[in-house]
Scaffold this active site. Structure first.
Site, PDB file in Angstrom:
ATOM      1  CG  ASP A 149       3.148  -4.239  -4.118  1.00  0.00           C
ATOM      2  OD1 ASP A 149       3.329  -5.443  -4.404  1.00  0.00           O
ATOM      3  OD2 ASP A 149       2.051  -3.778  -3.767  1.00  0.00           O
ATOM      4  N   GLY A 150       7.460  -2.586  -3.467  1.00  0.00           N
ATOM      5  CA  GLY A 150       8.561  -1.645  -3.672  1.00  0.00           C
ATOM      6  C   GLY A 150       9.729  -2.252  -4.420  1.00  0.00           C
ATOM      7  CG  ASP A 207      -3.711  19.004  -0.591  1.00  0.00           C
ATOM      8  OD1 ASP A 207      -3.694  20.242  -0.439  1.00  0.00           O
ATOM      9  OD2 ASP A 207      -4.072  18.205   0.292  1.00  0.00           O
ATOM     10  CB  THR A 243      -4.396  -0.885  -7.446  1.00  0.00           C
ATOM     11  OG1 THR A 243      -3.107  -1.230  -7.963  1.00  0.00           O
ATOM     12  CG2 THR A 243      -5.468  -1.410  -8.380  1.00  0.00           C
TER      13      THR A 243
END
Length: 441
Positions: free
Chosen positions: A183-184, A312, A323
């Site tokens: 996916d990167g 945070d 997703t």
């Protein structure tokens, strides 16, 4: 969105006054007027000003998301659907077609992965020798010793066109993109195109593969099918992000690149301010960084303060990014065809702070609260991480340049298959039925 000259003339003949508005998300700074039957018909929404404020906020974006951009790169476009209502496309109607046969292709390979060398060579040889296409690759890919020392691959390598990220602009030279990896690689392809994105065909050769539906075994027939224009598309919306920073003397520009790694080509300077813009496919993450204190940031929607995030941090994501980090933080998963923006807190110090979904096209603005103890940090699809101080702001809205991702089957089937295979969505051992029938009385 576009109106014919005849309709405009007819409206003026009725004596109606034009109600002009401009859609900065869809048409830049162009102004548009629309009237009907003597009454002004405006598609902008005027929100009542905040209490104590003298400046009225006027929405300049469509409530139904950005107008669909039907051209991708120099030659690709989407087939028109006469049954389309407003701006929302039927996912089944999104098909790829070409104005002219594609000639140039950008091949993106995952770096430092020896298992991808052979598929990369086979794909490039097929594109150059069988299809006579111009192949663009990143220069650092060819610097891999396994490619540089391969004598058989040498003649093919000489035909490549190379580029360097942040230095060479190839946005108007690529007809479509092929990604080899996880996916990167798709996120990286998105970052290379800050405007219109060519169609992307992603092969699953990485670890997760949620966004990469194609297997490489039969790549010849699959690539040929795409070149012929017979494929389904899913338009993955992106976020247009503008970061405005107060000018600080310690930030200097040398050789076109700033100290924090931001390219000066995407940097504008005002009096005492620096403006940087990004196109984001997954999410914008604002977090507390290395500080031990809670982050304390204010979130505005269309100019109105909606909440203060104490925790945070906060994630602002597209449906594609729902997703990813957002799902890990407890958010719902949204299909890419849904025009929406998701706001998800990261470990909020409040039991009632739940993730929310807002319409695509609204403008979000994130700033440090005046009483924040520490600064915040922001990243865009996991890259370009930088510090946000008091006086800085982050503006986020839906981009009018989606990423057209080529589907293996169709947008709905591919998405649910990815949920099942990659995230094991709703996977459990089935309940047994009754082994013995009940006695009849």
């Amino acid at each position: 969105m576009e109106m014919s000259r005849e309709k405009l003339c007819a409206s003026k003949a009725d004596g109606s006054s034009d109600s002009a508005y401009h859609c900065s998300a869809c048409h830049g700074d162009e102004e548009w007027g629309s009237t009907s039957r003597g009454r002004a018909k405006s598609r902008s929404l005027s929100a009542s000003p905040a209490l104590g404020s003298t400046k009225e906020f006027r929405r300049t974006r469509s409530l139904h998301g950005p107008c669909p951009v039907t051209t991708f790169g120099p030659k690709a476009c989407m087939l028109q659907n006469p049954k389309t209502i407003m701006h929302i496309q039927d996912p089944a109607s999104q098909r790829l077609t070409w104005n002219k046969p594609p000639k140039s292709v950008l091949v993106i390979k995952k770096i430092r992965d020896a298992s991808l060398l052979q598929p990369f060579k086979e794909l490039c040889m097929y594109l150059t020798e069988e299809n006579n296409m111009i192949v663009y690759v990143e220069k650092k890919v060819l610097e891999d010793p396994a490619i540089a020392n391969d004598e058989n691959f040498g003649p093919v390598k000489k035909k490549f066109c190379t580029f360097r990220e942040d230095y060479d602009d190839i946005s108007n030279q690529i007809d479509f993109i092929i990604c080899l990896g996880g996916d990167g690689t798709l996120l990286y392809a998105s970052s290379l195109f800050q405007g219109s994105v060519p169609p992307v065909m992603a092969f699953h050769l990485g670890s997760l593969g949620f966004l990469t539906p194609f297997n490489f075994e039969n790549f010849q027939s699959q690539v040929t099918q795409v070149i012929e224009g017979n494929a389904a598309l899913v338009l993955r919306s992106r976020l247009k992000v503008k970061v405005v920073k107060e000018h600080r003397e310690k930030s200097t520009v040398q050789n076109g690149i700033e100290e924090n790694g931001v390219v000066s080509a995407n940097l504008e300077k005002e009096v005492g301010k620096q403006i940087m813009q990004y196109q984001v496919l997954n999410e914008v993450v604002v977090d507390r960084g290395p500080s031990s204190y809670l982050s304390n940031v204010d979130v505005f929607l269309d100019g109105h303060l909606i909440t203060t995030v104490q925790g945070d941090g906060v994630i602002v994501s597209t449906p594609t990014g729902s997703t990813a980090y957002a799902a890990a933080a407890g958010a719902s998963m949204i299909h890419p065809n849904v025009p929406a923006i998701m706001i998800t807190p990261i470990c909020p110090h409040s039991l009632s702070f739940r993730p929310i979904v807002v319409p695509a096209g609204v403008e979000l603005k994130i700033m440090l609260s005046p009483d924040a103890r520490n600064t915040a940090w922001v990243s865009f699809d996991g890259r370009k991480r930088q510090e946000i101080c008091h006086g800085d702001s982050i503006s986020i809205t839906t981009s009018c340049y989606p990423l057209p991702s080529i589907c293996f089957r169709d947008p709905v089937s591919d998405w649910f298959e990815s949920l099942a295979e990659c995230l094991h969505w709703n996977v459990r051992k089935k309940q047994n039925n009754f082994a013995v029938e009940e006695e009849e009385f």
